[in-house]
Enzyme design. Structure first.
Site, PDB file in Angstrom:
ATOM      1  N   SER A  77       0.842  -1.195   0.000  1.00 18.21           N
ATOM      2  CA  SER A  77       0.000   0.000   0.000  1.00 18.21           C
ATOM      3  C   SER A  77       0.877   1.245   0.000  1.00 18.21           C
ATOM      4  O   SER A  77       1.982   1.237   0.537  1.00 18.21           O
ATOM      5  CB  SER A  77      -0.932   0.015   1.220  1.00 18.21           C
ATOM      6  OG  SER A  77      -1.861   1.086   1.134  1.00 18.21           O
ATOM      7  N   ASP A  78       0.366   2.289  -0.606  1.00 18.14           N
ATOM      8  CA  ASP A  78       1.088   3.560  -0.626  1.00 18.14           C
ATOM      9  C   ASP A  78       0.071   4.691  -0.702  1.00 18.14           C
ATOM     10  O   ASP A  78      -1.029   4.513  -1.245  1.00 18.14           O
ATOM     11  CB  ASP A  78       2.040   3.636  -1.823  1.00 18.14           C
ATOM     12  CG  ASP A  78       2.993   4.811  -1.715  1.00 18.14           C
ATOM     13  OD1 ASP A  78       3.970   4.704  -0.944  1.00 18.14           O
ATOM     14  OD2 ASP A  78       2.756   5.836  -2.375  1.00 18.14           O
ATOM     15  N   GLN A  79       0.444   5.831  -0.139  1.00 13.72           N
ATOM     16  CA  GLN A  79      -0.485   6.963  -0.123  1.00 13.72           C
ATOM     17  C   GLN A  79       0.207   8.229  -0.605  1.00 13.72           C
ATOM     18  O   GLN A  79       1.322   8.541  -0.187  1.00 13.72           O
ATOM     19  CB  GLN A  79      -1.033   7.192   1.286  1.00 13.72           C
ATOM     20  CG  GLN A  79      -2.143   8.231   1.359  1.00 13.72           C
ATOM     21  CD  GLN A  79      -2.724   8.344   2.757  1.00 13.72           C
ATOM     22  OE1 GLN A  79      -2.110   8.936   3.639  1.00 13.72           O
ATOM     23  NE2 GLN A  79      -3.905   7.758   2.964  1.00 13.72           N
ATOM     24  N   ALA A 114      -3.328   3.749  -2.530  1.00 13.56           N
ATOM     25  CA  ALA A 114      -3.264   2.613  -3.444  1.00 13.56           C
ATOM     26  C   ALA A 114      -3.065   1.326  -2.663  1.00 13.56           C
ATOM     27  O   ALA A 114      -2.302   1.275  -1.697  1.00 13.56           O
ATOM     28  CB  ALA A 114      -2.129   2.796  -4.442  1.00 13.56           C
TER      29      ALA A 114
END
Length: 211
Positions: A77-79, A114
């Site tokens: 996950s990434d933001q 994401a």
């Protein structure tokens, strides 16, 4: 790699993240998972759209861990936060955080969170960008400075911990997945896990979740 104990599932699940916030969110699902920290370059490409950056990095994190994990399901996950299309990163210190909050107050900020679930057993993946629109309250410099001294959110994009006192900075949140703003969209993730065959409601075997 550190083991998080919870009720067992049939699949080996790994969270590819060093974030304590994502660890805490995933524990809510009461599944057994391991933690592994991916070593990747998180720099955005020139002219790359924020949503594309988030999706690319979420996938890269999952794949980096899956390389050495046979038959695992790996969560990446990434933001990326944006204001008027401009990226807002992790501030790193008090001065930068105060500058961010001053810039965002009274305005709408989009958080692209994401999520990628990579299945190493068949080399398939599902990746989704969950967008959360946040309207920040128009608070004074004194209030913003006080918040930063209390919570010290210098390691999160947008200088706001919405799972804590940072919720008081927000006037309105619009998202299809309420935990996306905290870094891991659980509604989306549970759908992905179910599609991958993970039994979220199994009661046949359990393990202690600790204190």
């Amino acid at each position: 790699m550190h083991l998080i104990t919870a009720p067992l599932t049939a699949r080996h699940i790994i969270l590819a993240s060093s974030s304590p916030y994502r660890h805490a969110l995933l524990k809510r699902l009461r599944i057994t998972f391991d933690i592994a920290v991916p070593a990747i370059n998180e720099t955005a490409f020139p002219h790359e759209k924020p949503s594309d950056t988030a999706l690319r990095l979420a996938e890269a994190k999952a794949r980096a861990i899956a390389v050495s994990q046979r038959n695992a399901l790996v969560i990446g996950s990434d933001q990326v936060a944006t204001l008027d299309g401009r990226r807002i990163g992790k501030p790193g210190d008090h001065i930068s955080a105060l500058e961010q909050l001053r810039m965002m107050r009274g305005r709408n900020v989009n958080f692209h969170t994401a999520l990628c679930l990579y299945d190493q057993s068949n080399d398939t993946q599902r990746c989704v960008d969950v967008i959360t629109r946040v309207l920040f309250r128009n608070l004074s410099d004194i209030e913003l400075d006080a918040y930063l001294k209390l919570e010290r959110p210098y390691d999160v994009a947008g200088s706001t911990k919405s799972e804590g006192l940072g919720i008081a900075l927000l006037e309105e949140v619009d998202s299809s997945d309420p935990t996306a703003l905290m870094g891991l969209p659980l509604i989306t993730l549970t759908d992905m896990l179910c599609q991958a065959g993970v039994a979220l409601f199994s009661t046949t075997e359990t393990a202690s979740t600790g204190p």
